[in-house]
Design a protein around this motif. Structure first.
Motif, mmCIF file in Angstrom:
data_model
loop_
_atom_site.group_PDB
_atom_site.id
_atom_site.type_symbol
_atom_site.label_atom_id
_atom_site.label_comp_id
_atom_site.label_asym_id
_atom_site.label_seq_id
_atom_site.Cartn_x
_atom_site.Cartn_y
_atom_site.Cartn_z
ATOM 1 N N UNK A 1 -11.895 76.505 -19.998
ATOM 2 C CA UNK A 1 -12.970 77.480 -19.784
ATOM 3 C C UNK A 1 -12.346 78.837 -19.509
ATOM 4 N N UNK A 2 -13.058 79.916 -19.884
ATOM 5 C CA UNK A 2 -12.456 81.243 -19.761
ATOM 6 C C UNK A 2 -12.164 81.659 -18.318
ATOM 7 N N UNK A 3 -12.885 81.085 -17.356
ATOM 8 C CA UNK A 3 -12.736 81.609 -15.987
ATOM 9 C C UNK A 3 -12.070 80.591 -15.061
ATOM 10 N N UNK A 4 -11.251 79.724 -15.624
ATOM 11 C CA UNK A 4 -10.683 78.675 -14.789
ATOM 12 C C UNK A 4 -9.689 79.270 -13.784
ATOM 13 N N UNK A 5 -9.763 78.766 -12.522
ATOM 14 C CA UNK A 5 -8.879 79.282 -11.480
ATOM 15 C C UNK A 5 -8.426 78.153 -10.559
ATOM 16 N N UNK A 6 -7.364 78.388 -9.848
ATOM 17 C CA UNK A 6 -6.811 77.338 -9.004
ATOM 18 C C UNK A 6 -6.736 77.785 -7.554
ATOM 19 N N UNK A 7 -6.847 76.806 -6.642
ATOM 20 C CA UNK A 7 -6.670 77.084 -5.219
ATOM 21 C C UNK A 7 -6.113 75.824 -4.578
ATOM 22 N N UNK A 8 -5.490 75.980 -3.423
ATOM 23 C CA UNK A 8 -4.955 74.795 -2.759
ATOM 24 C C UNK A 8 -4.500 75.119 -1.364
ATOM 25 N N UNK A 9 -4.223 74.049 -0.621
ATOM 26 C CA UNK A 9 -3.716 74.243 0.731
ATOM 27 C C UNK A 9 -2.858 73.062 1.133
ATOM 28 N N UNK A 10 -1.951 73.292 2.055
ATOM 29 C CA UNK A 10 -1.048 72.233 2.503
ATOM 30 C C UNK A 10 -0.923 72.350 4.012
ATOM 31 N N UNK A 11 -0.953 71.227 4.741
ATOM 32 C CA UNK A 11 -0.830 71.332 6.192
ATOM 33 C C UNK A 11 0.639 71.189 6.611
ATOM 34 N N UNK A 12 0.881 71.258 7.949
ATOM 35 C CA UNK A 12 2.279 71.288 8.380
ATOM 36 C C UNK A 12 2.977 69.931 8.206
ATOM 37 N N UNK A 13 2.190 68.885 7.881
ATOM 38 C CA UNK A 13 2.819 67.585 7.604
ATOM 39 C C UNK A 13 3.037 67.382 6.100
ATOM 40 N N UNK A 14 2.812 68.453 5.332
ATOM 41 C CA UNK A 14 3.065 68.365 3.897
ATOM 42 C C UNK A 14 1.931 67.732 3.105
ATOM 43 N N UNK A 15 0.809 67.446 3.757
ATOM 44 C CA UNK A 15 -0.323 66.883 3.022
ATOM 45 C C UNK A 15 -1.161 68.021 2.446
ATOM 46 N N UNK A 16 -1.716 67.835 1.279
ATOM 47 C CA UNK A 16 -2.428 68.958 0.693
ATOM 48 C C UNK A 16 -3.582 68.562 -0.216
ATOM 49 N N UNK A 17 -4.366 69.576 -0.574
ATOM 50 C CA UNK A 17 -5.457 69.386 -1.530
ATOM 51 C C UNK A 17 -5.404 70.564 -2.491
ATOM 52 N N UNK A 18 -5.615 70.273 -3.766
ATOM 53 C CA UNK A 18 -5.610 71.338 -4.756
ATOM 54 C C UNK A 18 -6.823 71.230 -5.652
ATOM 55 N N UNK A 19 -7.335 72.362 -6.100
ATOM 56 C CA UNK A 19 -8.471 72.343 -7.017
ATOM 57 C C UNK A 19 -8.236 73.348 -8.131
ATOM 58 N N UNK A 20 -8.641 72.943 -9.319
ATOM 59 C CA UNK A 20 -8.652 73.854 -10.451
ATOM 60 C C UNK A 20 -10.086 73.837 -10.927
ATOM 61 N N UNK A 21 -10.736 75.006 -10.973
ATOM 62 C CA UNK A 21 -12.175 74.998 -11.226
ATOM 63 C C UNK A 21 -12.607 76.136 -12.122
#
Lengths: 269, 180
Positions: free
Chosen positions: A161-181
Motif C-alpha cells: 500500500x502507498x502509505x505503509x509505515x512501521x513502528x515498534x518498541x522494546x522493553x529493557x528485557x529485550x522483549x518487543x512488539x512491532x507493527x507495519x501498517x
C-alpha cells in the motif's frame, strides 16, 4: 474473525444495505458490513441492486472533464504498470464495489502525489517487512528461514500500500512488539518477540484499542510469527496484547502485557 | 464500443482502448466527483486518481457483477466521498457553528442542477419522492454525508433515514426505468 460476543445482529446489519450502497456508512461500519457481506449471498445480491440504483443519481451530474486532465491521465498510463487480476475465488463472492472499499484517505493525502510513488513505497515496505522478520529470527535454521522468507513475501504483497509505515518498541528485557501498517487499507502485520508462550496452555491475544469502544480481537499470536490483520479502523489508538485462556476470549480478561500506540503509523484520528 | 468491452481490453494492457474508455467515462466521473467535492482543483485531482486506478485495476472488473459504468462510478463516488469527509473533518467545528446560525439548505443541490435531458429526468424523479426520501438520498449521495449525519441534519431517527434511503432508491428505480 469476530469473537462470539461481538457478532452484530443480522437484522440491524441488514438495514445498512442502502446506506452502504450510497457510501453513507462510517468507516468502522463499512468494514463490519463488508465482513458481513462476505458470508451472505443474499445481501450481496441486494447491495448489487441498490448500487446500480445509486448510480442512477449520477446521471444528472456528468460534465466534460478539463482537457488537461486527459493529457495527464494518458501520459501517466504510459508509465504505470497494471495490477494483476485478483484471486477469482475471492473476487466472486465480493459485491461490486468492495474492492474499492478502503477507508478514507487521510487529509494529508490531499496534496498531489507523484504518480509513481506508490510503487517505490511498496518496495520500501517489502524491505521493511523482511527486515522486521529477520531481525527476530536470526537464530533460526535454514529451513525455518526459508519458510519465513515465503511468509515475508506473502505479507509484503498484502502490504503493498502507498502509505505503509512501521513502528515498534522494546522493553529493557529485550522483549518487543512491532507493527507495519497502512491506514488507507486498514491492514497491518504485527510481530511479538521475546515473550515466549504463556504457561498453562494460555495464549497471547492481540487487540485493537479504540476510544469509546470495546477492544476488538485481531487474533492469537503464535510465538514470534508475524500476524497479519485487516479491517483496522482509523480511530484505533493502539494495539495491546493480553494473556488469555486457550482459544482466546471475546473481551480481554487481563491487563495488557504490552501496548503499542498507532499514531506514528497513521491511526488515531 | 461499450464501456464493458473496453474495460476488458484495458485489462489486457490495451492503451488505445483506455483512450476510448476515457472518452466514455471521464465526463461522468469528473461530473460526479465535482458534484460531491465542489472544488474544481480537488475534483480534478480525485478524478485523475480514479481514472488512473481504472487503468491499474481493470483486471478486477467482473462483468457478471454489474456494468462497467456502474463499477467506475461506484469507485469514483467512493473516492469523492472519502475525500470530502477528510476535508470536512478538518473544518468540522467551524461548520457546527455555521449550522447553528442558519438552517441548512437541503434542496440546494436540486436548485443547482442545470438543464439537460438526463438532469431533467433525474430531477423529475427526485421531485416525486417524499421530501424525506429525497433529502436522505441527496445529502448522502451528492453531499457525501453519512446516514448518521443525515439523521442529525434532518432531526429524524437513524432507522427512519435508513428506510427512507431504501424506499427512495426503489422509487427512483421505478421512475427512471430499468436501463442503467
Amino acid at each position: 474473525m469476530s469473537p462470539p460476543g461481538r457478532l452484530p445482529r443480522r437484522g440491524r446489519l441488514h438495514s445498512l444495505a442502502a446506506p452502504y450502497a450510497l457510501d453513507a456508512l462510517e468507516p468502522v461500519e463499512r468494514v463490519r458490513f463488508e465482513r458481513h457481506l462476505d458470508g451472505c449471498d443474499r445481501c450481496s445480491a441486494e447491495v448489487r441492486n441498490l448500487a446500480e440504483d445509486t448510480v442512477r443519481l449520477s446521471r444528472s451530474t456528468a460534465e466534460p472533464a478539463p482537457a488537461a486532465l486527459r493529457d495527464r491521465v494518458l501520459a501517466a498510463v504510459r508509465t504505470t504498470p497494471q495490477d494483476p487480476a485478483p484471486d477469482p475465488g475471492r473476487a466472486l463472492r465480493l459485491p461490486p464495489h468492495v474492492w474499492g472499499g478502503q477507508p478514507p484517505a487521510r487529509p494529508r493525502a490531499c496534496r498531489p502525489r507523484p504518480l509513481l510513488v506508490p510503487y517505490a513505497t511498496a518496495t520500501a515496505a517489502a524491505a521493511l517487512v523482511v527486515a522486521a522478520l529477520f531481525a527476530v529470527q536470526a537464530d533460526r535454521t535454514r529451513d525455518e528461514l526459508d519458510t519465513a522468507r515465503d511468509r515475508a513475501r506473502e505479507i509484503a504483497h498484502v502490504l503493498a500500500a502507498p502509505d505503509v509505515r512501521a513502528a515498534g518498541g522494546r522493553d529493557d528485557r529485550g522483549r518487543g512488539i512491532g507493527v507495519i501498517a497502512s491506514a488507507s487499507t486498514g491492514r497491518a502485520v504485527v510481530t511479538l518477540s521475546g515473550y515466549g508462550d504463556p504457561a498453562g496452555g494460555r495464549v497471547h491475544q492481540l487487540w485493537l484499542m479504540r476510544p469509546g469502544a470495546q477492544p476488538r480481537s485481531l487474533g492469537l499470536l503464535d510465538g514470534d510469527t508475524p500476524l497479519p490483520a485487516s479491517g483496522l479502523d482509523r480511530t484505533a489508538t493502539s494495539l495491546a496484547v493480553t494473556v488469555e485462556p486457550e482459544g482466546g476470549s471475546p473481551r480481554p480478561t487481563s491487563r495488557p502485557v504490552v501496548q503499542l500506540a498507532l499514531e506514528s503509523v497513521g491511526f488515531g484520528e | 464500443m461499450e464501456a464493458d468491452e473496453l474495460l476488458t481490453l484495458v485489462a489486457d494492457g490495451d492503451q488505445k482502448a483506455f483512450e476510448e474508455l476515457y472518452a466514455v467515462v471521464s465526463g461522468p466521473v469528473y461530473g460526479l466527483v465535482r458534484r460531491v467535492l465542489r472544488d474544481p482543483a480537488q475534483s480534478e485531482e480525485v478524478a485523475q486518481e480514479v481514472l488512473l486506478e481504472l487503468w491499474r485495476s481493470a483486471a478486477r472488473f467482473d462483468p457478471r457483477r454489474g456494468s462497467a459504468l456502474s463499477w467506475v462510478l461506484t469507485l469514483a463516488h467512493r473516492r469523492a466521498v472519502d475525500r470530502v469527509r477528510s476535508a470536512r473533518a478538518a473544518g468540522e467545528r467551524e461548520r457546527r457553528e455555521a449550522r447553528r446560525a442558519r438552517p441548512p439548505a437541503f434542496d440546494q443541490v436540486l436548485e443547482e442542477v442545470e438543464a439537460g435531458l438526463e438532469r431533467e429526468r433525474v430531477r423529475r424523479c427526485l421531485d416525486r419522492l417524499t421530501a424525506l426520501q429525497r433529502q436522505s438520498l441527496t445529502l448522502a449521495y451528492y453531499d457525501g454525508y453519512t446516514y448518521r449525519e443525515v439523521a442529525e441534519r434532518l432531526s429524524v431517527p437513524l432507522g427512519t433515514v435508513k428506510t427512507r434511503m431504501r424506499d427512495g432508491l426503489n422509487r427512483l428505480r421505478d421512475c427512471l426505468g430499468g436501463e442503467a
